[in-house]
Every structure is written in structure tokens, then in C-alpha cells.
Design an enzyme around this catalytic site. Structure first.
Site, PDB file in Angstrom:
ATOM      1  N   ASN A  73     -19.072  14.983  11.971  1.00 39.43           N
ATOM      2  CA  ASN A  73     -18.423  13.458  11.571  1.00 39.43           C
ATOM      3  C   ASN A  73     -17.885  13.273  10.087  1.00 39.43           C
ATOM      4  O   ASN A  73     -18.288  14.177   9.343  1.00 39.43           O
ATOM      5  CB  ASN A  73     -19.764  12.482  11.615  1.00 39.43           C
ATOM      6  CG  ASN A  73     -20.483  12.445  10.202  1.00 39.43           C
ATOM      7  OD1 ASN A  73     -20.089  11.659   9.569  1.00 39.43           O
ATOM      8  ND2 ASN A  73     -21.759  13.185  10.319  1.00 39.43           N
ATOM      9  N   LEU A  77     -19.166   7.144   4.798  1.00 39.29           N
ATOM     10  CA  LEU A  77     -19.918   6.021   4.270  1.00 39.29           C
ATOM     11  C   LEU A  77     -19.353   4.585   4.426  1.00 39.29           C
ATOM     12  O   LEU A  77     -19.513   3.781   3.567  1.00 39.29           O
ATOM     13  CB  LEU A  77     -20.155   6.406   2.626  1.00 39.29           C
ATOM     14  CG  LEU A  77     -21.134   7.387   2.346  1.00 39.29           C
ATOM     15  CD1 LEU A  77     -21.278   7.724   0.644  1.00 39.29           C
ATOM     16  CD2 LEU A  77     -22.482   7.105   3.087  1.00 39.29           C
ATOM     17  N   CYS A 134     -22.693  13.209  -2.153  1.00 35.52           N
ATOM     18  CA  CYS A 134     -21.249  12.456  -2.311  1.00 35.52           C
ATOM     19  C   CYS A 134     -20.698  13.172  -3.319  1.00 35.52           C
ATOM     20  O   CYS A 134     -21.052  13.822  -4.368  1.00 35.52           O
ATOM     21  CB  CYS A 134     -21.636  11.204  -2.797  1.00 35.52           C
ATOM     22  SG  CYS A 134     -22.579  10.421  -1.687  1.00 35.52           S
ATOM     23  N   GLY A 247     -32.565  17.868  10.590  1.00 34.67           N
ATOM     24  CA  GLY A 247     -31.527  18.733  10.939  1.00 34.67           C
ATOM     25  C   GLY A 247     -31.733  19.286  12.217  1.00 34.67           C
ATOM     26  O   GLY A 247     -32.313  20.359  12.447  1.00 34.67           O
TER      27      GLY A 247
HETATM   28  C1  LIG Z   1     -22.690   9.697  12.346  1.00 35.84           C
HETATM   29  C2  LIG Z   1     -23.428  10.258  11.192  1.00 35.84           C
HETATM   30  C3  LIG Z   1     -23.688   9.471  10.132  1.00 35.84           C
HETATM   31  C4  LIG Z   1     -24.226   9.657   8.921  1.00 35.84           C
HETATM   32  N1  LIG Z   1     -24.613   8.964   7.639  1.00 35.84           N
HETATM   33  C5  LIG Z   1     -25.164   9.473   6.906  1.00 35.84           C
HETATM   34  C6  LIG Z   1     -25.440   8.511   5.541  1.00 35.84           C
HETATM   35  O1  LIG Z   1     -24.841   7.437   5.309  1.00 35.84           O
HETATM   36  N2  LIG Z   1     -26.175   9.112   4.581  1.00 35.84           N
HETATM   37  C7  LIG Z   1     -26.941  10.344   4.574  1.00 35.84           C
HETATM   38  O2  LIG Z   1     -27.525  10.348   3.644  1.00 35.84           O
HETATM   39  N3  LIG Z   1     -26.714  11.010   5.639  1.00 35.84           N
HETATM   40  C8  LIG Z   1     -26.052  10.682   6.641  1.00 35.84           C
HETATM   41  N4  LIG Z   1     -25.900  11.536   7.784  1.00 35.84           N
HETATM   42  C9  LIG Z   1     -26.558  12.725   8.017  1.00 35.84           C
HETATM   43  C10 LIG Z   1     -28.000  12.666   8.927  1.00 35.84           C
HETATM   44  O3  LIG Z   1     -28.710  11.663   8.219  1.00 35.84           O
HETATM   45  C11 LIG Z   1     -28.648  13.854   8.624  1.00 35.84           C
HETATM   46  O4  LIG Z   1     -28.744  14.246   7.434  1.00 35.84           O
HETATM   47  C12 LIG Z   1     -27.822  14.821   9.439  1.00 35.84           C
HETATM   48  O5  LIG Z   1     -27.122  14.573  10.578  1.00 35.84           O
HETATM   49  C13 LIG Z   1     -28.667  16.173   9.980  1.00 35.84           C
HETATM   50  O6  LIG Z   1     -29.578  15.634  11.160  1.00 35.84           O
HETATM   51  P1  LIG Z   1     -29.408  15.667  12.482  1.00 35.84           P
HETATM   52  O7  LIG Z   1     -29.061  17.095  13.152  1.00 35.84           O
HETATM   53  O8  LIG Z   1     -30.710  15.195  13.149  1.00 35.84           O
HETATM   54  O9  LIG Z   1     -28.206  14.764  13.011  1.00 35.84           O
HETATM   55  C14 LIG Z   1     -25.111  11.183   8.806  1.00 35.84           C
HETATM   56  C15 LIG Z   1     -24.963  11.890  10.195  1.00 35.84           C
HETATM   57  C16 LIG Z   1     -24.225  11.471  11.217  1.00 35.84           C
HETATM   58  C17 LIG Z   1     -24.070  12.342  12.494  1.00 35.84           C
END
Ligand SMILES: Cc1cc2nc3c(=O)[nH]c(=O)nc-3n(C[C@H](O)[C@H](O)[C@H](O)COP(=O)(O)O)c2cc1C
Length: 307
Positions: A73, A77, A134, A247
Site C-alpha cells: 500500500n 497517511l 515517516c 506483521g
Molecule cells: C492500508 C494500510 C494502511 C496503513 N496505515 C498505517 C498508518 O496510518 N500508520 C501506521 O503506523 N501504520 C499503518 N499501516 C501499517 C499497519 O498498521 C501494520 O504495521 C502493517 O500493515 C503490518 O501488519 P499486517 O501485516 O498485519 O498488516 C497500514 C497498513 C495498511 C495495509
């Protein structure tokens, strides 16, 4: 059975969760979007989308691409900004019994401090999650979390700006995540979240160009689970503060692996896109596992694979 966890043991207010399962930032909106699908108050906490000082429209489309066992993705933000969050979302959260954690982001150290300051003493907010993945625009665009010093600086200014517990969410896009974790812990983080997405890209071969509008994006989902798990295992041996694993967690087995590696709690992200009830299913799966194994207290599972 006791599934409760204290995620800010050194903080005056603390951050006591009824159980260790929460959504990952950016995959669960503001919590309100999912509340018709299941009883979200059964979760340990709710974590909202990354919030910045000003509203943001995010990156150009396309911003999502599926990959083998993962998702890339580049949302960039997109969010409503801290003022709208305080006016429109926090009053609702104040009526919930489940704690809400607000994820914050910034392009400068000062922006992090300002957002944290705005959120201080707002009813309905129990903790701040600091996303250090960021780009630092004052330092050529390198992620704050890439090196120990800027990561510690962000932690320290946020700590100084708020009376809330702070959880610092680290990026895997660094060569030395353990050093970053130690620096952040020394700078006053109450807990650490591991990990944010891994940098990646995908190419549209018909168009002969990168598929995502912003070329690269963040890889999440099952593809990153072993990487995240190992980082949790490594960092858990280096810091004393609680760790929240994140993750690729898709099943209760995944969640239990992170807990056994040393995580006190876990976050569920991409899995919610395929199954919106995933966080609740995972919580129920952890409960079933504890029952089957005769474990009465979750604390007995934390770090169980480390001996
Ligand atoms: C669509 C999307 C938007 C995300 N937006 C943020 C965000 O705004 N802030 C943040 O710290 N992490 C954001 N993340 C990261 C997730 O919180 C997480 O750390 C990452 O996706 C790994 O976990 P997962 O494999 O379970 O998705 C985003 C992830 C996805 C897929």
C-alpha cells in the site's frame, strides 16, 4: 482465565488491556467503521488511522496492489487531521469501555510534538502510538525510525508533550532495529510496536511502469510474518519495556507465536481486509489454546519460546 496485559507498567496512568488483541493502525479506520460487523468492545484496544496536524489527501492512485501472500500500500497517511479527530471521533470513543490508542505521524519533529500536545487530556484517548516510519523532510526524507538518534528525538519530544502513555511503532526498513529499539526505550517509550510495513514495489508489465502511483509502497500481510516475528524475538532480548507484535498475523497460531517470542500484545492489520472479524477470531483462538493447554494467565505464555 486472565488475558489482561499492562502495556505501560512504568507510566503513572498505565495502559491496562482486558486482552492482548487490537487492530493495526490504518486497517481499522476509527473503529466506528467495524462496529456494525462485530462487538469491537471485546478487543483489548482500538488503534485508529495515522493522524497528522493537518488533514491529508494521501498519495496518487493506484495505492494498493496484491502480491504473493501480501499487500503493498501507498495510502500516504490520508486522514482527517487532529482537530477533526478530537471534535468528531473522540466524543464517541469517550463512551466506549475499550481503550482507544491514537496513531500519530509527522514530517518534522515539531509536528509530532504539536499533534501529541493537541491530544493530551482529550477524553476518550488512552494512549498515543508514534509512527516513526515517516520521511523527515528536514533531513532529506530519510525515515525518522531508520536511525537511533532521530527515533529517540521523536520519542522524547512526544513524551514531553503529553501525559499519555506512548507506544513507539518501529520500521523494519533499517539495518539496526535493535539499536533503534534500545534508543527509543531510553528516550522514554512506554512500549514498542514491531513492525510497520517493509518497503517494496510492483510493476505493471503491460504498461511497463510501476503499478503504484508513488512507485514504492509498504508490504504487509503473511509475507512479512517471519521477518516481524524474528524482530520481536531479537528486540525482546534487548529491552525491558513491553513489545506489541505486528506483521502478517492472520490466525491465533500466528498471534501465539508472537507472544511466545516475547510480545505482550499483538496487532492485526491486513487480515481484517479478508476477514473483518479477524481480530475477534484470533482472540477467541488464543482463549481456546489457553484452555486446551491449561494456561490460566496470559503472562505465562509471554516469551515462552525464549528459554
Ligand atoms: C492500508 C494500510 C494502511 C496503513 N496505515 C498505517 C498508518 O496510518 N500508520 C501506521 O503506523 N501504520 C499503518 N499501516 C501499517 C499497519 O498498521 C501494520 O504495521 C502493517 O500493515 C503490518 O501488519 P499486517 O501485516 O498485519 O498488516 C497500514 C497498513 C495498511 C495495509
Amino acid at each position: 482465565m486472565n488475558l489482561s496485559v499492562q502495556l505501560a507498567p512504568k507510566h503513572q496512568r498505565g495502559l491496562l488491556l482486558a486482552n492482548p488483541v487490537m487492530p493495526a493502525s490504518g486497517t481499522f479506520g476509527y473503529g466506528t467503521e467495524y462496529k456494525h460487523l462485530f462487538d469491537i468492545q471485546k478487543l483489548g484496544a482500538i488503534v485508529c488511522k495515522g493522524t497528522t496536524l493537518q488533514p491529508r489527501e494521501g498519495n496518487s492512485q493506484p495505492r494498493l496492489a496484491e502480491t504473493a501472500s501480501g499487500l503493498i500500500n501507498s495510502i500516504g497517511l490520508q486522514n482527517i487531521g487532529v482537530k477533526a479527530l478530537i471534535e468528531d471521533k473522540a466524543p464517541l470513543w469517550a463512551r466506549w469501555r475499550v481503550p482507544v490508542i491514537v496513531n500519530i505521524a509527522g514530517e518534522t519533529i515539531n509536528e509530532y510534538a504539536q499533534v501529541a500536545g493537541e491530544l493530551d487530556r482529550v477524553a476518550g484517548i488512552s494512549a498515543i502510538e508514534v509512527n516513526v516510519s515517516c520521511p523527515n523532510i528536514q533531513a532529506g526524507g530519510a525515515e525518522f525510525g531508520k536511525d537511533p538518534e532521530p527515533a529517540a528525538k521523536v520519542t522524547a519530544v512526544v513524551k514531553a508533550a503529553t501525559s499519555l502513555p506512548i507506544l513507539v511503532k518501529l520500521t523494519p526498513n533499517t539495518g539496526n532495529i535493535t539499536e533503534v529499539a534500545i534508543a527509543v526505550a531510553e528516550a522514554g517509550a512506554d512500549a514498542i510496536i514491531l513492525i510497520n510495513t517493509l518497503k517494496g514495489m510492483t510493476i505493471d508489465i503491460a504498461k511497463r511502469q510501476p503499478l503504484l502511483g508513488s512507485i514504492s509502497g509498504g508490504l504487509s500481510g503473511p509475507a512479512i510474518k517471519p521477518v516481524a516475528l524474528y524482530m520481536v524475538y531479537e528486540v525482546a532480548g534487548a529491552v525491558e519495556i513491553p513489545i506489541i507484535g505486528c506483521g502478517g498475523i492472520t490466525t491465533a497460531t500466528d498471534a501465539i507465536e508472537f507472544i511466545m517470542a516475547g510480545a505482550s500484545a499483538i496487532q492485526v492489520g491486513t487480515a481484517s481486509f479478508a476477514n473483518p472479524r479477524a481480530p475477534l477470531d484470533i482472540l477467541q483462538g488464543i482463549e481456546r489454546f489457553m484452555e486446551k493447554e491449561g494456561i490460566l494467565n496470559l503472562n505465562d505464555l509471554i516469551g515462552a519460546a525464549r528459554n
